[in-house]
Design a protein around this motif. Structure first.
Motif, PDB file in Angstrom:
ATOM      1  N   UNK A   1      -0.222  -0.378   9.181  1.00 30.41           N
ATOM      2  CA  UNK A   1       0.392  -1.250   8.176  1.00 30.41           C
ATOM      3  C   UNK A   1       0.456  -0.616   6.796  1.00 30.41           C
ATOM      4  N   UNK A   2       0.891   0.637   6.746  1.00 32.29           N
ATOM      5  CA  UNK A   2       1.071   1.308   5.450  1.00 32.29           C
ATOM      6  C   UNK A   2       2.528   1.107   5.011  1.00 32.29           C
ATOM      7  N   UNK A   3       2.720   0.571   3.814  1.00 28.61           N
ATOM      8  CA  UNK A   3       4.066   0.157   3.408  1.00 28.61           C
ATOM      9  C   UNK A   3       4.937   1.327   2.943  1.00 28.61           C
ATOM     10  N   UNK A   4       4.332   2.233   2.185  1.00 28.16           N
ATOM     11  CA  UNK A   4       5.090   3.374   1.668  1.00 28.16           C
ATOM     12  C   UNK A   4       4.248   4.638   1.844  1.00 28.16           C
TER      13      UNK A   4
ATOM     14  N   UNK B   1      11.064  16.501  -0.563  1.00 24.41           N
ATOM     15  CA  UNK B   1      10.047  15.444  -0.471  1.00 24.41           C
ATOM     16  C   UNK B   1      10.575  14.340   0.426  1.00 24.41           C
ATOM     17  N   UNK B   2       9.643  13.534   0.938  1.00 19.24           N
ATOM     18  CA  UNK B   2      10.015  12.434   1.845  1.00 19.24           C
ATOM     19  C   UNK B   2       9.303  11.176   1.402  1.00 19.24           C
ATOM     20  N   UNK B   3       9.952  10.063   1.651  1.00 30.99           N
ATOM     21  CA  UNK B   3       9.273   8.793   1.377  1.00 30.99           C
ATOM     22  C   UNK B   3       9.706   7.761   2.415  1.00 30.99           C
ATOM     23  N   UNK B   4       8.725   7.141   3.061  1.00 30.72           N
ATOM     24  CA  UNK B   4       9.048   6.076   4.027  1.00 30.72           C
ATOM     25  C   UNK B   4       8.783   4.731   3.364  1.00 30.72           C
ATOM     26  N   UNK B   5       9.637   3.767   3.690  1.00 27.40           N
ATOM     27  CA  UNK B   5       9.581   2.458   3.027  1.00 27.40           C
ATOM     28  C   UNK B   5       9.757   1.371   4.091  1.00 27.40           C
ATOM     29  N   UNK B   6       8.880   0.375   4.107  1.00 22.56           N
ATOM     30  CA  UNK B   6       9.088  -0.734   5.055  1.00 22.56           C
ATOM     31  C   UNK B   6       9.714  -1.942   4.335  1.00 22.56           C
ATOM     32  N   UNK B   7       9.918  -3.023   5.089  1.00 19.77           N
ATOM     33  CA  UNK B   7      10.658  -4.170   4.543  1.00 19.77           C
ATOM     34  C   UNK B   7       9.902  -4.832   3.388  1.00 19.77           C
ATOM     35  N   UNK B   8       8.565  -4.912   3.520  1.00 20.22           N
ATOM     36  CA  UNK B   8       7.755  -5.531   2.449  1.00 20.22           C
ATOM     37  C   UNK B   8       7.946  -4.764   1.132  1.00 20.22           C
ATOM     38  N   UNK B   9       7.953  -3.442   1.236  1.00 18.43           N
ATOM     39  CA  UNK B   9       8.117  -2.617   0.030  1.00 18.43           C
ATOM     40  C   UNK B   9       9.552  -2.696  -0.481  1.00 18.43           C
ATOM     41  N   UNK B  10      10.501  -2.781   0.443  1.00 16.40           N
ATOM     42  CA  UNK B  10      11.891  -2.770  -0.013  1.00 16.40           C
ATOM     43  C   UNK B  10      12.226  -4.000  -0.849  1.00 16.40           C
ATOM     44  N   UNK B  11      11.541  -5.094  -0.563  1.00 17.05           N
ATOM     45  CA  UNK B  11      11.750  -6.308  -1.377  1.00 17.05           C
ATOM     46  C   UNK B  11      11.398  -6.024  -2.836  1.00 17.05           C
ATOM     47  N   UNK B  12      10.270  -5.334  -3.025  1.00 12.67           N
ATOM     48  CA  UNK B  12       9.856  -4.990  -4.405  1.00 12.67           C
ATOM     49  C   UNK B  12      10.882  -4.061  -5.060  1.00 12.67           C
ATOM     50  N   UNK B  13      11.417  -3.154  -4.264  1.00 10.84           N
ATOM     51  CA  UNK B  13      12.398  -2.204  -4.796  1.00 10.84           C
ATOM     52  C   UNK B  13      13.614  -2.965  -5.342  1.00 10.84           C
ATOM     53  N   UNK B  14      14.012  -3.989  -4.619  1.00  6.05           N
ATOM     54  CA  UNK B  14      15.170  -4.777  -5.069  1.00  6.05           C
ATOM     55  C   UNK B  14      14.859  -5.599  -6.311  1.00  6.05           C
ATOM     56  N   UNK B  15      13.577  -5.982  -6.445  1.00 10.95           N
ATOM     57  CA  UNK B  15      13.204  -6.816  -7.598  1.00 10.95           C
ATOM     58  C   UNK B  15      12.906  -5.996  -8.859  1.00 10.95           C
TER      59      UNK B  15
ATOM     60  N   UNK C   1       0.853  -1.200   0.000  1.00 10.34           N
ATOM     61  CA  UNK C   1       0.000   0.000   0.000  1.00 10.34           C
ATOM     62  C   UNK C   1       0.880   1.238   0.000  1.00 10.34           C
ATOM     63  N   UNK C   2       0.648   2.088  -0.996  1.00 10.34           N
ATOM     64  CA  UNK C   2       1.443   3.307  -1.153  1.00 10.34           C
ATOM     65  C   UNK C   2       0.502   4.505  -1.005  1.00 10.34           C
ATOM     66  N   UNK C   3       0.771   5.333  -0.017  1.00  7.93           N
ATOM     67  CA  UNK C   3      -0.136   6.455   0.259  1.00  7.93           C
ATOM     68  C   UNK C   3       0.527   7.783  -0.089  1.00  7.93           C
ATOM     69  N   UNK C   4      -0.148   8.549  -0.936  1.00  9.67           N
ATOM     70  CA  UNK C   4       0.235   9.939  -1.158  1.00  9.67           C
ATOM     71  C   UNK C   4      -0.341  10.727   0.015  1.00  9.67           C
ATOM     72  N   UNK C   5       0.542  11.126   0.920  1.00 11.02           N
ATOM     73  CA  UNK C   5       0.098  11.938   2.050  1.00 11.02           C
ATOM     74  C   UNK C   5       0.752  13.315   1.969  1.00 11.02           C
ATOM     75  N   UNK C   6       0.855  13.821   0.744  1.00 15.96           N
ATOM     76  CA  UNK C   6       1.482  15.133   0.542  1.00 15.96           C
ATOM     77  C   UNK C   6       0.704  16.204   1.313  1.00 15.96           C
TER      78      UNK C   6
END
Ligand code: PMP
Length: 384
Positions: free
Chosen positions: A180-183, A199-213, A161-166
Motif C-alpha cells: 500500500x505505498x501510494x507514490x 527518473x521514475x515515479x509511480x502514482x496510485x489513485x489515492x495520490x492522484x486525487x491530491x495531484x488534481x487538488x 505515503x511517498x517513498x524515495x526508493x532511488x
C-alpha cells in the motif's frame, strides 16, 4: 583506458547488455519503434516496482522525481511529515520548504531507522497531514527502513505515503501494491544499472486525487501532463531516449533472474562485503538491525585519513568507493555492491582495500578480508 571498478552508490556499473543498447544509433521518440521501448520499459518497471500503477518517466536525476512528488501532491501551507535520518531524508524537508509546505520533521539518529510508531504518533497528533515522505535506503548512512511497517501505519489515514526508493528498487524488496505505498520515486543510475538522467515515479489513485487538488505551480514536472502522455504511450517532453532503450535491457536481466533471485544476489554481495570488512577489524557505521543491501558504510578507523583512503583506492588502484557525506565526511567510507557488481569486483575491491589500509598502518591479518568474502561466496552460489 584503465578499468575502473565502480563500487559507489550511484552511479553504479552498467551491464554489457545495457551498454550495447546505449551505443545504438539514436532514434526519434515520436515513432512506433520508441513507443515499443516505452511499453517494454513500463512493463518491466511495473514488475520491479511490483505495481499495476502508472509509472511516469522523467528526464532528470532522482531528485526530479522527488520534486515531482512534492510539487504535485502538496499545496502551499499543507502539512506533511518528513523523516530525516540522513542527507536524502533532509532533501524531502528542503523540497517541502521550497514549495511553501509545512513539514513536520522526525529527526532520526543517523545510522538508525525510524520507528513506525513515531510516524503514527505524529499523524495522530496532527490532523490533516497530506503526505508522509520517507527514504527506503538512506544512501548516506546505509540504513534500510521497513517500508511495509510504515505503510501499515499510513494507509489507515488520509495521508499518502511517498517513498524515495532511488537506491532501493531492484536492491531491497518494495511491494508497492501489496504494502500500500501510494507514490514511489526512483532513478536509473542505482539498482537499474544505467547512466543518470532518467527518473521514475509511480502514482496510485489515492495520490492522484491530491495531484488534481494541488494548487502548486508546476510545469516540467506536472504529473497531470505525464498522465495524459502515458495514456498515449508518450512523454510530455523529449525523453531520455537512450537511457529508456538501455533500461529495457537492464530490466530484462532482472526479469530473467526473477526478483527473488535478484534480491538474493544483492544480499549475498552485501554479506560477503560485510564479512570482509569485519575480518579486517573494521566496524560498520550502520546499526545491525537496518542494514541495506545497497551499500556497506564503514567507520574509518582511528588514525586513518578516510579521505586519503578513498582517494588512493580510486586514483592509484582504479577502485572507486565513496567517502562520507556532510557530517560524515572523512568519518566513514561506503562500499556499494548493488546492481551488476560481481563476486570478482568485490574480491578485487577488498584486496586493494587491504593493500591501502596496510600502507596506512592499519593492523589486520593480511588476506583476512579476501578470505572472509571468499568463504561467503564459496558456500553460496551467486546464482545470477
Ligand atoms: N535519494 C537517494 C536515497 C539517493 O541515494 C539519491 C542519489 N544519491 C537521491 C535521492 C538523489 O538522486 P539524484 O542525485 O539522482 O538527484
Amino acid at each position: 583506458m584503465e578499468r575502473n571498478i565502480l563500487l559507489t552508490p550511484g552511479p553504479t556499473m552498467i551491464p554489457q547488455e545495457a551498454r550495447e543498447a546505449l551505443a545504438r544509433p539514436i532514434i526519434h521518440h515520436r515513432t512506433p519503434q520508441f513507443q515499443q521501448n516505452i511499453k517494454d520499459a513500463i512493463a518491466g518497471l511495473q514488475y520491479v516496482f511490483q505495481t499495476k500503477n502508472e509509472i511516469y518517466l522523467l528526464a532528470s536525476s532522482g531528485t526530479g522525481a522527488m520534486e515531482a512528488a512534492v510539487c504535485n501532491l502538496l499545496s502551499p501551507g499543507d502539512k506533511a511529515i518528513t523523516v530525516e535520518g540522513g542527507k536524502f531524508g533532509e532533501r524531502w524537508t528542503e523540497l517541502c520548504h521550497a514549495y511553501g509546505a509545512n513539514p513536520l520533521v522526525i529527526q532520526v539518529e543517523w545510522g538508525k531507522a525510524v520507528e513506525p510508531k513515531q510516524i503514527k504518533e505524529l499523524l495522530d497528533k496532527n490532523k490533516g497531514v497530506k503526505a508522509v515522505f520517507i527514504t527506503q535506503i538512506e544512501t548516506s548512512t546505509g540504513v534500510l527502513t521497513d517500508i511495509k511497517a510504515v505503510a501499515d501505519v499510513v494507509k489507515k489515514t488520509d495521508a499518502v505515503l511517498v517513498v524515495d526508493s532511488v537506491s532501493g528498487l531492484g536492491v531491497n524488496d518494495l511491494k508497492t501494491d501489496a504494502w500500500g505505498v501510494d507514490v514511489v520515486a526512483s532513478a536509473s543510475h542505482k539498482g537499474f544499472m544505467l547512466p543518470p538522467g532518467l527518473a521514475f515515479i509511480s502514482v496510485n489513485a489515492k495520490a492522484y486525487k491530491l495531484i488534481e487538488q494541488s494548487k502548486n505551480r508546476r510545469y516540467y514536472f506536472d504529473l497531470r501532463a505525464s498522465k495524459k502522455a502515458f495514456a498515449a504511450t508518450d512523454t510530455p517532453f523529449t525523453p531520455a531516449i537512450g537511457i529508456v532503450i538501455g533500461l529495457v535491457e537492464s530490466l530484462n536481466l532482472i526479469k530473467k533472474a526473477g526478483l527473488d533471485k535478484w534480491f538474493a544476489r544483492q544480499a549475498l554481495l552485501a554479506k560477503a562485503t560485510r564479512e570482509a570488512v569485519k575480518a579486517l577489524g573494521l566496524t560498520m557505521y550502520t546499526h545491525p538491525s537496518c542494514l541495506a543491501n545497497a551499500l556497506t558504510a564503514v567507520n574509518v578507523p582511528q588514525g586513518i585519513d578516510g579521505e586519503k583512503l578513498v582517494k588512493t583506492l580510486r586514483d592509484v588502484h582504479g577502485i572507486t568507493m565513496a567517502g562520507g557525506q556532510a557530517e560524515l565526511k572523512g568519518k566513514i567510507f561506503r562500499i556499494a555492491h548493488m546492481g551488476c557488481v560481481s563476486e570478482q569486483d568485490i574480491l578485487t575491491g577488498i584486496s586493494f582495500l587491504e593493500r591501502v589500509l596496510g600502507e596506512m598502518n592499519h593492523r589486520f591479518i593480511k588476506g583476512a578480508g579476501v578470505k572472509a568474502a571468499e568463504d561467503v561466496f564459496h558456500t553460496k552460489e551467486i546464482g545470477v
